[in-house]
Enzyme design. Structure first.
Site, PDB file in Angstrom:
ATOM      1  N   TYR A   1      -9.659  -3.581 -15.939  1.00  0.00           N
ATOM      2  CA  TYR A   1     -10.514  -4.770 -16.082  1.00  0.00           C
ATOM      3  C   TYR A   1     -10.191  -5.523 -17.377  1.00  0.00           C
ATOM      4  CZ  TYR A   1     -14.896  -7.495 -16.199  1.00  0.00           C
ATOM      5  OH  TYR A   1     -15.836  -8.498 -16.254  1.00  0.00           O
TER       6      TYR A   1
ATOM      7  N   SER B   1     -14.601 -12.733 -19.779  1.00  0.00           N
ATOM      8  CA  SER B   1     -15.546 -11.699 -20.214  1.00  0.00           C
ATOM      9  C   SER B   1     -15.338 -11.497 -21.706  1.00  0.00           C
ATOM     10  CB  SER B   1     -15.230 -10.391 -19.470  1.00  0.00           C
ATOM     11  OG  SER B   1     -15.882  -9.302 -20.075  1.00  0.00           O
TER      12      SER B   1
END
Ligand code: NAD
Length: 260
Positions: free
Chosen positions: A155, A142
Site C-alpha cells: 500500500y 494517503s
C-alpha cells in the site's frame, strides 16, 4: 465555487471517501460517473444522488484492476456525460501483512487498483482535457504517500508511486489548463479502515481498541479521525477555477500526522 455543467468521473465511488466526493461535486452542479465493484445497492446510490442533487448521475461497474476496463470507464463517461472535465482517482485497496508473508496476489491487486488504474485513467482522460483546455485530476493518495507504517509495504509503495505520477503529469499538462494534484488523507473512518483492523490485531497482537488508539489515532496529533466531508471539500476546491495555479502538489488532510 459552482462547478455547474462540469462532468466528473470518480473511481471507487460507491462507498467511503469516493462517495463523499461524488456527493460534494454533485452538490456544486457537476454531473457524475460513479464507479465501484458492483453491489446490490449501486442503483439506489446512483438514483438517490441524481434525485438529491438534480444532476445527471451514471454508474459503471468497471473493475479498476483491469487496464481495459479502466480506459473504457473514461470512454463511457465521455460518451454518457459528453466529456470528462474532472477525474478523481480514488479507488483503493489495502492489505496488512509482514513482508515475508505478503501474498503475491495481494501485492498485484494493490498495485493494479491503487496505482495502475490512476495511470491508465489519466492517460485516457488527458486527450479530451487538452482538447478543451480545461481539466482537473485529483489523486486520492494517503499520508502513506509521504511516510510509511510497518506491515503495509504494498500500500505504502503504491501510494508513493501515485505521488510520483501526480507530479510528473502535472508538469506534462501545465500549459493545457489542466491541474493534477493529490489529496493525502490521514485515517478516515470508512469500510477500508474498518476491514484492516482484524489483520492489524493479528499482526501486532492487539485488541480492537488498542489498534484504534495505539496504531491509528496514535499517528494523528488531533486524536480524531478525519471526516469524509473534510476530504470532499478539498476535492471541490481543487476542482474549482480558484485553484487554477495549484498543480503538482499534495494537500495533506491528516490532523498533523506528517508534520511530526
Ligand atoms: P472504501 O473501501 O470505503 O471504498 C473503496 C471504493 O473502491 C469502493 O467504492 C469500492 O467498490 C471501490 N473499489 C475497490 N476495488 C475496486 C476495483 N477493483 N474496481 C473498482 N472499484 C473498486 O475505501 P475508502 O476508505 O473510502 O478509500 C478510498 C481511497 O482513499 C483509497 O484510495 C484509499 O487508499 C484512500 N485513503 C483512505 C484512507 C482512510 O483512512 N479510509 C486514508 C487515506 C487514503
Amino acid at each position: 465555487m459552482s462547478l455547474k455543467g462540469r462532468n466528473a468521473v470518480i473511481t471507487g465511488s460507491t462507498s467511503g471517501i469516493g462517495l463523499g466526493i461524488a456527493k460534494a461535486l454533485a452538490a456544486e452542479g457537476c454531473n457524475i460517473m460513479l464507479n465501484g465493484l458492483p453491489t446490490p445497492d449501486c442503483e439506489q446510490i446512483r438514483s438517490g444522488l441524481e434525485r438529491e442533487a438534480g444532476v445527471k448521475v451514471l454508474f459503471d461497474p468497471a473493475d479498476m484492476s483491469k487496464t481495459e476496463q479502466v480506459r473504457a470507464l473514461v470512454r463511457n463517461a465521455e460518451a454518457g456525460l459528453g466529456s470528462v472535465d474532472i477525474l478523481v482517482n480514488n479507488a483503493g485497496v489495502q492489505h496488512v501483512s509482514p513482508i515475508e508473508d505478503f501474498p503475491e496476489d495481494k501485492l498485484d491487486l494493490i498495485m493494479r487498483v491503487n496505482f495502475f488504474s490512476a495511470f491508465h485513467a489519466i492517460a485516457a482522460a488527458v486527450p479530451g482535457m487538452k482538447a478543451r483546455k480545461w481539466g482537473r485530476i485529483i489523486d486520492i493518495t494517503s499520508a502513506h504517500s509521504l511516510v510509511a507504517s510497518p506491515f503495509k509495504s504494498a500500500y505504502v509503495s503504491s501510494k508513493h508511486a501515485v505521488m510520483g505520477l501526480t507530479k510528473t503529469v502535472a508538469l506534462e499538462v501545465a500549459t493545457d489548463g489542466i491541474t493534477v494534484n493529490a489529496i493525502a488523507p490521514g485515517y478516515v473512518w470508512t469500510p477500508l479502515v474498518e476491514r484492516q483492523i482484524p489483520d492489524t490485531m493479528a499482526a501486532r497482537n492487539m485488541t480492537k481498541e488498542q489498534v484504534i488508539e495505539e496504531v491509528l489515532l496514535k499517528a494523528q496529533p488531533t486524536k480524531r479521525f478525519v471526516s469524509i466531508e473534510e476530504v470532499a471539500a478539498a476535492a471541490v476546491y481543487l476542482a474549482s477555477d480558484a485553484a487554477a495555479s495549484i498543480t503538482g502538489t499534495t494537500l495533506s488532510i491528516d490532523g498533523g500526522w506528517t508534520a511530526a
